[in-house]
Design a protein around this motif. Structure first.
Motif, PDB file in Angstrom:
ATOM      1  N   THR A  48     -78.734 -32.702 -11.624  1.00 57.66           N
ATOM      2  CA  THR A  48     -78.495 -31.296 -11.921  1.00 57.66           C
ATOM      3  C   THR A  48     -77.304 -31.175 -12.871  1.00 57.66           C
ATOM      4  O   THR A  48     -76.255 -31.769 -12.639  1.00 57.66           O
ATOM      5  N   PRO A  49     -77.489 -30.411 -13.948  1.00 55.37           N
ATOM      6  CA  PRO A  49     -76.394 -30.239 -14.899  1.00 55.37           C
ATOM      7  C   PRO A  49     -75.405 -29.156 -14.461  1.00 55.37           C
ATOM      8  O   PRO A  49     -74.377 -28.978 -15.089  1.00 55.37           O
ATOM      9  N   VAL A  50     -75.749 -28.457 -13.383  1.00 52.64           N
ATOM     10  CA  VAL A  50     -74.854 -27.396 -12.892  1.00 52.64           C
ATOM     11  C   VAL A  50     -74.677 -27.533 -11.381  1.00 52.64           C
ATOM     12  O   VAL A  50     -75.573 -27.990 -10.670  1.00 52.64           O
ATOM     13  N   SER A  51     -73.498 -27.132 -10.873  1.00 54.68           N
ATOM     14  CA  SER A  51     -73.236 -27.192  -9.435  1.00 54.68           C
ATOM     15  C   SER A  51     -73.791 -25.945  -8.764  1.00 54.68           C
ATOM     16  O   SER A  51     -73.867 -24.889  -9.391  1.00 54.68           O
ATOM     17  N   GLY A  52     -74.142 -26.069  -7.486  1.00 58.25           N
ATOM     18  CA  GLY A  52     -74.596 -24.886  -6.764  1.00 58.25           C
ATOM     19  C   GLY A  52     -75.486 -25.208  -5.589  1.00 58.25           C
ATOM     20  O   GLY A  52     -75.546 -26.356  -5.128  1.00 58.25           O
ATOM     21  N   GLU A  53     -76.190 -24.151  -5.111  1.00 51.85           N
ATOM     22  CA  GLU A  53     -77.022 -24.276  -3.924  1.00 51.85           C
ATOM     23  C   GLU A  53     -78.487 -24.062  -4.306  1.00 51.85           C
ATOM     24  O   GLU A  53     -78.807 -23.133  -5.063  1.00 51.85           O
ATOM     25  N   ILE A  54     -79.357 -24.906  -3.783  1.00 51.22           N
ATOM     26  CA  ILE A  54     -80.785 -24.772  -4.074  1.00 51.22           C
ATOM     27  C   ILE A  54     -81.324 -23.531  -3.350  1.00 51.22           C
ATOM     28  O   ILE A  54     -81.165 -23.407  -2.124  1.00 51.22           O
ATOM     29  N   VAL A  55     -81.940 -22.621  -4.107  1.00 46.46           N
ATOM     30  CA  VAL A  55     -82.468 -21.405  -3.483  1.00 46.46           C
ATOM     31  C   VAL A  55     -84.000 -21.389  -3.443  1.00 46.46           C
ATOM     32  O   VAL A  55     -84.596 -20.615  -2.701  1.00 46.46           O
ATOM     33  N   ALA A  56     -84.640 -22.268  -4.228  1.00 50.50           N
ATOM     34  CA  ALA A  56     -86.103 -22.346  -4.181  1.00 50.50           C
ATOM     35  C   ALA A  56     -86.547 -23.690  -4.748  1.00 50.50           C
ATOM     36  O   ALA A  56     -85.852 -24.274  -5.583  1.00 50.50           O
ATOM     37  N   VAL A  57     -87.700 -24.181  -4.251  1.00 51.15           N
ATOM     38  CA  VAL A  57     -88.276 -25.392  -4.846  1.00 51.15           C
ATOM     39  C   VAL A  57     -89.735 -25.106  -5.183  1.00 51.15           C
ATOM     40  O   VAL A  57     -90.357 -24.236  -4.577  1.00 51.15           O
ATOM     41  N   ASN A  58     -90.263 -25.833  -6.142  1.00 52.08           N
ATOM     42  CA  ASN A  58     -91.650 -25.636  -6.575  1.00 52.08           C
ATOM     43  C   ASN A  58     -92.567 -26.480  -5.676  1.00 52.08           C
ATOM     44  O   ASN A  58     -92.872 -27.627  -5.987  1.00 52.08           O
ATOM     45  N   ASP A  59     -92.995 -25.883  -4.559  1.00 53.08           N
ATOM     46  CA  ASP A  59     -93.791 -26.606  -3.561  1.00 53.08           C
ATOM     47  C   ASP A  59     -95.098 -27.151  -4.123  1.00 53.08           C
ATOM     48  O   ASP A  59     -95.642 -28.119  -3.616  1.00 53.08           O
ATOM     49  N   ARG A  60     -95.583 -26.492  -5.163  1.00 55.87           N
ATOM     50  CA  ARG A  60     -96.843 -26.930  -5.763  1.00 55.87           C
ATOM     51  C   ARG A  60     -96.784 -28.419  -6.153  1.00 55.87           C
ATOM     52  O   ARG A  60     -97.779 -29.128  -6.083  1.00 55.87           O
ATOM     53  N   GLY A 120     -94.195 -26.051 -14.146  1.00 49.66           N
ATOM     54  CA  GLY A 120     -93.796 -27.351 -13.624  1.00 49.66           C
ATOM     55  C   GLY A 120     -92.315 -27.479 -13.330  1.00 49.66           C
ATOM     56  O   GLY A 120     -91.803 -28.588 -13.248  1.00 49.66           O
ATOM     57  N   TRP A 121     -91.625 -26.346 -13.133  1.00 48.97           N
ATOM     58  CA  TRP A 121     -90.201 -26.416 -12.785  1.00 48.97           C
ATOM     59  C   TRP A 121     -90.038 -27.126 -11.448  1.00 48.97           C
ATOM     60  O   TRP A 121     -90.971 -27.190 -10.644  1.00 48.97           O
ATOM     61  N   ILE A 122     -88.870 -27.683 -11.174  1.00 45.26           N
ATOM     62  CA  ILE A 122     -88.660 -28.443  -9.941  1.00 45.26           C
ATOM     63  C   ILE A 122     -87.922 -27.617  -8.893  1.00 45.26           C
ATOM     64  O   ILE A 122     -88.370 -27.506  -7.756  1.00 45.26           O
ATOM     65  N   ALA A 123     -86.792 -27.027  -9.273  1.00 45.47           N
ATOM     66  CA  ALA A 123     -86.013 -26.277  -8.282  1.00 45.47           C
ATOM     67  C   ALA A 123     -85.211 -25.186  -8.970  1.00 45.47           C
ATOM     68  O   ALA A 123     -84.950 -25.240 -10.177  1.00 45.47           O
ATOM     69  N   LYS A 124     -84.804 -24.184  -8.165  1.00 46.63           N
ATOM     70  CA  LYS A 124     -83.907 -23.142  -8.667  1.00 46.63           C
ATOM     71  C   LYS A 124     -82.576 -23.298  -7.938  1.00 46.63           C
ATOM     72  O   LYS A 124     -82.552 -23.476  -6.714  1.00 46.63           O
ATOM     73  N   ILE A 125     -81.504 -23.241  -8.695  1.00 43.45           N
ATOM     74  CA  ILE A 125     -80.181 -23.457  -8.110  1.00 43.45           C
ATOM     75  C   ILE A 125     -79.296 -22.252  -8.415  1.00 43.45           C
ATOM     76  O   ILE A 125     -79.306 -21.726  -9.533  1.00 43.45           O
ATOM     77  N   LYS A 126     -78.587 -21.773  -7.382  1.00 40.20           N
ATOM     78  CA  LYS A 126     -77.645 -20.660  -7.558  1.00 40.20           C
ATOM     79  C   LYS A 126     -76.329 -21.279  -8.004  1.00 40.20           C
ATOM     80  O   LYS A 126     -75.694 -22.030  -7.249  1.00 40.20           O
ATOM     81  N   MET A 127     -75.968 -21.000  -9.245  1.00 34.50           N
ATOM     82  CA  MET A 127     -74.822 -21.698  -9.837  1.00 34.50           C
ATOM     83  C   MET A 127     -73.504 -21.217  -9.260  1.00 34.50           C
ATOM     84  O   MET A 127     -73.294 -20.017  -9.072  1.00 34.50           O
ATOM     85  N   SER A 128     -72.608 -22.168  -8.990  1.00 37.17           N
ATOM     86  CA  SER A 128     -71.277 -21.754  -8.533  1.00 37.17           C
ATOM     87  C   SER A 128     -70.376 -21.430  -9.724  1.00 37.17           C
ATOM     88  O   SER A 128     -69.390 -20.724  -9.579  1.00 37.17           O
ATOM     89  N   SER A 129     -70.723 -21.986 -10.903  1.00 37.69           N
ATOM     90  CA  SER A 129     -69.948 -21.643 -12.092  1.00 37.69           C
ATOM     91  C   SER A 129     -70.843 -21.722 -13.312  1.00 37.69           C
ATOM     92  O   SER A 129     -71.321 -22.806 -13.659  1.00 37.69           O
ATOM     93  N   SER A 130     -71.065 -20.585 -13.948  1.00 35.94           N
ATOM     94  CA  SER A 130     -71.969 -20.606 -15.102  1.00 35.94           C
ATOM     95  C   SER A 130     -71.286 -21.223 -16.325  1.00 35.94           C
ATOM     96  O   SER A 130     -71.923 -21.480 -17.339  1.00 35.94           O
ATOM     97  N   ASP A 131     -69.978 -21.499 -16.218  1.00 40.34           N
ATOM     98  CA  ASP A 131     -69.266 -22.148 -17.333  1.00 40.34           C
ATOM     99  C   ASP A 131     -69.880 -23.503 -17.675  1.00 40.34           C
ATOM    100  O   ASP A 131     -69.839 -23.954 -18.814  1.00 40.34           O
ATOM    101  N   GLU A 132     -70.434 -24.151 -16.645  1.00 37.57           N
ATOM    102  CA  GLU A 132     -70.994 -25.492 -16.852  1.00 37.57           C
ATOM    103  C   GLU A 132     -72.138 -25.485 -17.858  1.00 37.57           C
ATOM    104  O   GLU A 132     -72.438 -26.510 -18.468  1.00 37.57           O
ATOM    105  N   LEU A 133     -72.762 -24.309 -18.032  1.00 38.03           N
ATOM    106  CA  LEU A 133     -73.865 -24.209 -18.987  1.00 38.03           C
ATOM    107  C   LEU A 133     -73.385 -24.438 -20.419  1.00 38.03           C
ATOM    108  O   LEU A 133     -74.135 -24.888 -21.273  1.00 38.03           O
ATOM    109  N   GLU A 134     -72.112 -24.115 -20.645  1.00 39.80           N
ATOM    110  CA  GLU A 134     -71.553 -24.207 -22.002  1.00 39.80           C
ATOM    111  C   GLU A 134     -71.643 -25.627 -22.555  1.00 39.80           C
ATOM    112  O   GLU A 134     -71.753 -25.830 -23.750  1.00 39.80           O
TER     113      GLU A 134
END
Lengths: 519, 127
Positions: free
Chosen positions: B70-82, B97-111
């Motif tokens: 994961t390129p960003v820190s945070g908590e997994i809020v959903a996974v692609n069960d398919r 085909g996404w794998i998971a959704k993560i609630k970011m603790s800091s969006s700065d990491e996206l930079e």
């Protein structure tokens, strides 16, 4: 009526002939699919009637296939003709050291005095066997410069586990609870990180992608990533020569830095065939190493027999390694137990390891002598470099030679104009099976895409190596001329052609059942 | 949302930001090609937390098993069960085909991540 019966009978015969195949090519069914009936194929005394403890009194047919001894013998002999082994031909599987197994090893392992002893025999009745193991321990210690040897691990990965558990035990004894990370280069065998994780460590990867080798700079970066002194580093697992077939030229400095940080150096012995008799791993800083007797010392493997993965450790780590170890005591030899070695991590296996492999490995060492073992390494390195020299103008060689006992190439130059025209590493491997060779290791190491790792070993003649090179050059030439379609079809002449690996992985069928016979 | 809004990593993960602080994680087409036929995807648990750089999923192909970081820190809020039953769906499209959704603790990491142009340039220079 009789005539009809005969015709019906003849029809069944024809059917059965077809299902058994023609000539000497047999389509072999599973034993379970062989004809079954209620009549046992072997004459046995009727079972004595003993009431079951569960109170049930009926014993039904458990459904074993009823086949006679000759049917069983033929079944396995036929299956064996489908196999490919080192006794059939060239087997250049990289990092596997598929060398010839000298028959003198087999002769000695079958001596009745060695073959018919039992692990439960009292120690004083098996002194000769213990002496043999003691001598093997000493020779391994001599070859590795690591003085304490434990023969019990059953194979390479088991040896790795034994080695890393020894390191963990030493850290525990010293109270090094902060040491939680093991450094592993990205070219490592997959068993290395798996072993570290099984021992409770986190893995940190060291990149070797640039040059194919470990560098002091990359090592330092990994060592100090979370602590400036590497205080959280428990150890490092390195294969030398590595899985790209390259000697780790900066290993001495790296080992020093690791030791300064209080970490131990585990060396994976998979590629010891390149070094045996020439240099000693203890001299380049190794603390623990496993030895694959089934690779370097020619005991059968790859379906031909059990492996054997002794570990060799430093004096410092000796108290922690597994028991038993054979020691010399007044009047003979003794298998140490936990009572003799209280700090040992304990037993990792019943008894003392694959004794039959110990005999074979010692036979190999003694029949070669110290000069002969040096020639093993020299021949292995020479053969690999010969292959590299003959393929490097037509295949992509990512890391320049000379190599050690194996060479690495990729399929980068065999790419076509579109994806459909690509002749890939998989296609090349399948082409080799069509031409009667076992393929090299494919898609490993993982450092680059489409890798092929070729290890000829010292036991191949120039003739067989030249035939292999001939096929490889033929593929490259044809691809260059644009004749690529054939390589997507091979193999054509094997009992099975390309199997559906994707389906096998997605929907594995692991148990036979009655209705499957119809498939 | 167009592809240009996606962010990329050197390890071939792809990230799309959804609802402000939720990032959708997947792997790029380049990674899918390199892996070959995908046979298994090991998904993280919903609620699990990861730091930037941690491996949060494993994608297994006939050639190899690859960890996905994961390129960003945070908590997994959903996974692609398919993907559990149909791992090959990872290849259909990034939306499916996404794998998971993560609630970011800091969006700065996206930079720190690459945009489409930078990533295309990066992969063109590989091997």
């Amino acid at each position: 009526m009789a005539a009809e019966r005969n015709i019906e009978q003849a029809g069944k015969m024809k059917q059965s002939l077809d299902s058994e195949g023609r000539g000497l090519q047999y389509e072999e069914n599973l034993l379970w699919e062989k004809k079954r009936n209620d009549e046992p194929a072997v004459d046995l005394e009727p079972l004595r009637h003993i009431p079951l403890r569960t109170g049930q009194d009926e014993r039904g047919n458990i459904g074993l296939p009823q086949v006679s001894e000759p049917q069983v013998v033929r079944h396995f002999v036929r299956l064996s003709t489908w196999n490919y082994s080192i006794d059939h031909g060239f087997f250049p599987l990289g990092s596997c050291t598929m060398k010839h197994n000298p028959r003198i090893n087999e002769k000695l392992a079958r001596l009745p005095g060695l073959a018919h002893i039992h692990p439960f025999q009292p120690e004083q009745t098996v002194q000769g066997a213990l002496e043999l193991m003691y001598n093997l321990q000493n020779y391994l210690a001599e070859l590795t410069a690591l003085p304490a040897v434990c023969l019990s691990p059953a194979a390479g990965a088991h040896g790795e586990l034994a080695g890393m558990m020894t390191i963990r035990r030493a850290h525990e004894a010293k109270g090094n609870t902060q040491k939680k990370i093991v450094l592993i280069p990205d070219s490592a065998h997959g068993t290395n990180p798996a072993t570290a994780v099984m021992c409770g460590y986190d893995v940190r990867t060291i990149s070797t992608k640039e040059t194919g080798r470990l560098t002091v700079a990359a090592f330092k970066e990994a060592l100090t990533m979370t602590d400036p002194n590497g205080a959280d580093i428990a150890g490092m697992m390195v294969t030398n020569p590595n899985t790209c077939g390259l000697f780790e030229t900066e290993i001495l400095d790296i080992a020093d830095l690791l030791h300064e940080a209080g970490g131990y150096f585990y060396c994976d012995g998979a590629n010891f065939n390149a070094l045996v008799g020439k240099i000693r791993p203890g001299d380049f800083g190794v603390d623990v190493m496993h030895i694959n007797l089934h690779k370097t010392f020619s005991t059968p493997h790859g379906g031909g027999g059990p492996g054997s993965g002794p570990i060799c450790v430093t004096e410092e780590l000796a108290p922690y390694q597994p028991v038993p170890v054979v020691v010399k005591i007044a009047g003979g030899y003794h298998l140490q137990t936990q009572d003799d070695q209280p700090e040992s991590l304990g037993k990792m296996r019943g008894f003392h390891g694959q004794f039959g492999m110990h005999i074979r490995a010692l036979s190999y060492m003694l029949s070669h002598g110290s000069d002969g073992l040096q020639e093993v390494a020299e021949g292995a390195v020479l053969n690999a470099n010969y292959i590299l020299s003959q393929l490097q103008d037509v295949y992509h060689v990512p890391y320049e030679g000379p190599c050690m006992h194996e060479c690495m190439i990729t399929d980068k130059l065999q790419k076509g104009e579109s994806k459909e025209d690509d002749v890939t590493t998989l296609d090349i491997a399948k082409t080799l099976t069509e031409y009667g060779f076992h393929p090299m290791t494919v898609y490993f190491p993982l450092v680059l895409p489409g890798t092929m790792l070729i290890e000829p070993t010292e036991t191949e003649s120039k003739d067989s190596i030249d035939r292999f090179i001939g096929v490889m050059r033929h593929v490259a030439d044809e691809v260059k001329a644009g004749n690529t379609d054939q390589f997507h079809e091979f193999p054509l002449s094997t009992p099975r052609r390309r199997l559906d690996e994707v389906k096998a992985a997605r929907q594995p069928v692991l148990r036979w059942s009655e209705d499957m016979a119809q498939l | 949302m167009t592809n240009t809004a996606l962010k990329y990593t050197k390890a071939h993960e792809v990230v799309r930001v959804e609802d402000g602080d939720v990032a959708v994680l997947g792997i790029t087409e380049y990674a899918q090609d390199a892996l070959g036929d995908i046979v298994f995807v090991e998904l993280p648990d919903v609620g699990a937390t990861f730091s930037k750089g941690d491996d949060f999923a494993v994608v297994e192909s006939v050639k190899t098993a690859a960890e996905v970081y994961t390129p960003v820190s945070g908590e997994i809020v959903a996974v692609n069960d398919r993907l559990s039953d149909e791992p090959e769906a990872i290849k259909i499209s990034y939306e499916e085909g996404w794998i998971a959704k993560i609630k970011m603790s800091s969006s700065d990491e996206l930079e720190e991540l690459m945009d489409k142009d930078a990533y295309d340039k990066y992969i063109s220079e590989l091997d």
